[in-house]
Motif scaffolding. Structure first.
Motif, mmCIF file in Angstrom:
data_model
loop_
_atom_site.group_PDB
_atom_site.id
_atom_site.type_symbol
_atom_site.label_atom_id
_atom_site.label_comp_id
_atom_site.label_asym_id
_atom_site.label_seq_id
_atom_site.Cartn_x
_atom_site.Cartn_y
_atom_site.Cartn_z
ATOM 1 N N CYS A 65 74.926 72.924 91.323
ATOM 2 C CA CYS A 65 75.630 71.678 91.654
ATOM 3 C C CYS A 65 75.000 70.969 92.844
ATOM 4 O O CYS A 65 75.080 69.736 92.946
ATOM 5 N N TYR A 109 72.883 67.927 92.492
ATOM 6 C CA TYR A 109 72.877 67.494 91.093
ATOM 7 C C TYR A 109 73.471 66.086 91.033
ATOM 8 O O TYR A 109 74.617 65.875 91.434
ATOM 9 N N PHE A 140 75.419 65.218 93.972
ATOM 10 C CA PHE A 140 76.614 65.962 94.410
ATOM 11 C C PHE A 140 76.249 66.668 95.715
ATOM 12 O O PHE A 140 75.222 67.334 95.795
ATOM 13 N N CYS A 197 82.091 73.100 93.024
ATOM 14 C CA CYS A 197 83.221 72.174 92.959
ATOM 15 C C CYS A 197 84.513 72.953 93.216
ATOM 16 O O CYS A 197 84.717 74.027 92.637
ATOM 17 N N HIS A 200 85.388 68.306 89.882
ATOM 18 C CA HIS A 200 84.377 67.704 90.763
ATOM 19 C C HIS A 200 84.877 67.458 92.185
ATOM 20 O O HIS A 200 84.354 66.571 92.874
ATOM 21 N N ASP A 260 84.620 75.896 90.409
ATOM 22 C CA ASP A 260 83.648 75.775 89.321
ATOM 23 C C ASP A 260 82.260 76.023 89.897
ATOM 24 O O ASP A 260 81.806 75.292 90.788
ATOM 25 N N THR A 269 78.126 76.946 89.092
ATOM 26 C CA THR A 269 76.994 77.053 88.172
ATOM 27 C C THR A 269 75.824 77.623 88.955
ATOM 28 O O THR A 269 75.541 77.186 90.077
ATOM 29 N N ASP A 308 77.444 78.750 83.721
ATOM 30 C CA ASP A 308 78.451 77.810 84.238
ATOM 31 C C ASP A 308 79.843 78.364 83.911
ATOM 32 O O ASP A 308 80.149 78.606 82.741
ATOM 33 N N HIS A 323 79.922 71.245 77.242
ATOM 34 C CA HIS A 323 78.542 70.806 77.010
ATOM 35 C C HIS A 323 77.679 71.994 76.621
ATOM 36 O O HIS A 323 78.012 73.152 76.914
ATOM 37 N N PHE A 353 71.290 72.360 82.708
ATOM 38 C CA PHE A 353 72.682 72.403 83.164
ATOM 39 C C PHE A 353 73.582 71.756 82.111
ATOM 40 O O PHE A 353 74.600 72.327 81.693
ATOM 41 N N HIS A 354 73.215 70.560 81.675
ATOM 42 C CA HIS A 354 74.040 69.843 80.702
ATOM 43 C C HIS A 354 73.197 69.410 79.517
ATOM 44 O O HIS A 354 72.249 68.648 79.664
ATOM 45 N N GLU A 395 85.711 74.393 78.411
ATOM 46 C CA GLU A 395 86.250 74.170 79.756
ATOM 47 C C GLU A 395 87.358 73.117 79.770
ATOM 48 O O GLU A 395 87.239 72.079 80.408
ATOM 49 N N TRP A 430 82.935 61.108 93.210
ATOM 50 C CA TRP A 430 82.971 62.346 92.437
ATOM 51 C C TRP A 430 84.380 62.815 92.073
ATOM 52 O O TRP A 430 84.634 63.155 90.926
ATOM 53 N N GLU A 461 86.774 77.733 82.628
ATOM 54 C CA GLU A 461 85.507 77.498 81.925
ATOM 55 C C GLU A 461 84.746 78.796 81.710
ATOM 56 O O GLU A 461 84.634 79.608 82.640
HETATM 57 N N1 MF3 Z 1 80.135 72.693 86.697
HETATM 58 C C1 MF3 Z 1 80.568 71.426 86.166
HETATM 59 C C2 MF3 Z 1 80.649 71.603 84.676
HETATM 60 O O1 MF3 Z 1 81.399 72.448 84.274
HETATM 61 C C3 MF3 Z 1 79.672 70.300 86.540
HETATM 62 C C4 MF3 Z 1 79.703 69.985 87.970
HETATM 63 S S1 MF3 Z 1 78.585 68.755 88.278
HETATM 64 C C5 MF3 Z 1 78.727 68.517 89.934
HETATM 65 O O2 MF3 Z 1 79.967 71.062 83.875
HETATM 66 F F1 MF3 Z 1 77.764 67.732 90.239
HETATM 67 F F2 MF3 Z 1 79.896 68.023 90.187
HETATM 68 F F3 MF3 Z 1 78.594 69.645 90.570
#
Ligand code: MF3
Ligand code: CO
Ligand code: CO
Length: 290
Positions: free
Chosen positions: A98, A101, A104, A109, A118, A136, A138, A147, A210, A216-217, A243, A261, A275
């Motif tokens: 994150c 990202y 951010f 988060c 977020h 949250d 990742t 994640d 996702h 990541f996404h 999630e 955010w 999630e």
């Molecule tokens: N972890 C989040 C998700 O589940 C995404 C966070 S993006 C951030 O997809 F930039 F806010 F960290």
């Protein structure tokens, strides 16, 4: 690709011994584009080495979430949790995905009470008895991403908050059960939506799950409230997140105009989320990160 070529998945095996039958099966399916059915591209299919890579990232990610479990108590700031998790992930060789990202500003988060997702950790945000929060996290390691998020509570919480946390976890679980090979991603949202509405909750649809793994996404977008048998087909080797973001009140959310955010419920009601990172297998699915 010819039968004796090396398979496109990167396994090092011959195509005829690897994904030939997989491609034949996909070729036999007629996707109805009018309802958004889509064929999954090969780039979303992970081979055994990729899955090992995601699992290694997940070991660190799970350790980080476990660490949070021991830190949540009244008087602790969300920044202290962020900083401890950052240190944990980095000292285990990983990277908190994150951080930076799309700009951010923090490593994880943390979303408290009416914050849907977020939430940005802050020294000014002090946890208080009765709060509920989603953390949250990742982690990426050697180019692979894991994640996951969990709910935590501070001291004694209301019965309503406890029920929201429990049912939201169940919603995630019914969604994961619906994530089956050769079925559609829309089946996840159909299952989650039905279970949520039966229990009197609303489902956030502005954000969702996702694809994940080598980035990541990734595609597909995973809705948690939609029509069955729509969207991309799920196939063995795909990795997605489930999630659900569940509101006690209305589904509408808005993004903080100042920090860009923080997503909150429009009506100020409580929101919860869980999630997991889920691998689609030949026979069902496997949790890679929780
Ligand atoms: N972890 C989040 C998700 O589940 C995404 C966070 S993006 C951030 O997809 F930039 F806010 F960290
Ligand atoms: Co996440
Ligand atoms: Co996610």
């Amino acid at each position: 690709m010819k039968r004796n070529d090396l398979c496109w998945c990167g396994s090092g095996k011959k195509y005829k011994k690897c994904h030939l039958r997989f491609d034949e099966r996909l070729d036999s399916i007629k996707f109805d584009e009018k309802i958004g059915q889509a064929r999954p591209p090969h780039k979303l299919v992970n081979n055994a080495a990729d899955i090992e890579g995601i699992k290694r990232a997940a070991v660190i990610n799970t350790g980080a979430l476990d660490l949070v479990g021991g830190m949540v108590k009244a008087g602790v700031s969300t920044l202290e949790i962020n900083d401890a998790v950052h240190e944990y992930i980095v000292s285990h060789g990983g990277h908190p995905s994150c951080l930076n990202y799309e700009n951010f500003p923090k490593s994880i988060c943390i979303s408290v009470n009416d914050v849907v997702c977020h939430g940005i950790p802050s020294a000014e945000e002090i946890l208080r008895e009765g709060d509920i929060l989603n953390v949250d996290i990742t982690t990426d390691l050697n180019g692979y991403f894991a994640d996951a998020s969990r709910m935590f509570s501070v001291g004694k919480i209301s019965d309503d908050a406890a029920r929201l946390i429990r049912v939201t976890r169940e919603i995630m679980e019914v969604g994961i059960k619906a994530a089956q090979p050769w079925h559609y991603v829309g089946d996840i949202g159909a299952a989650c939506g039905e279970y949520a509405h039966e229990n009197g909750y609303s489902v956030v649809t502005d954000l969702g799950g996702h694809g994940v793994g080598k980035e990541f996404h990734l595609e597909p977008f995973v809705s948690h409230d939609c029509v069955a048998e729509t969207g991309m087909m799920l196939v063995p080797g795909m990795v997605i997140t489930v999630e659900p973001m569940i509101n006690a009140g209305a589904k509408e959310v808005y993004t903080d105009q100042i920090d860009g955010w923080t997503v909150r419920t429009a009506d100020g009601s409580l929101s919860a989320q869980w999630e997991k990172t889920v691998l689609i297998t030949e026979t069902g699915n496997e949790i890679l990160a929780d």
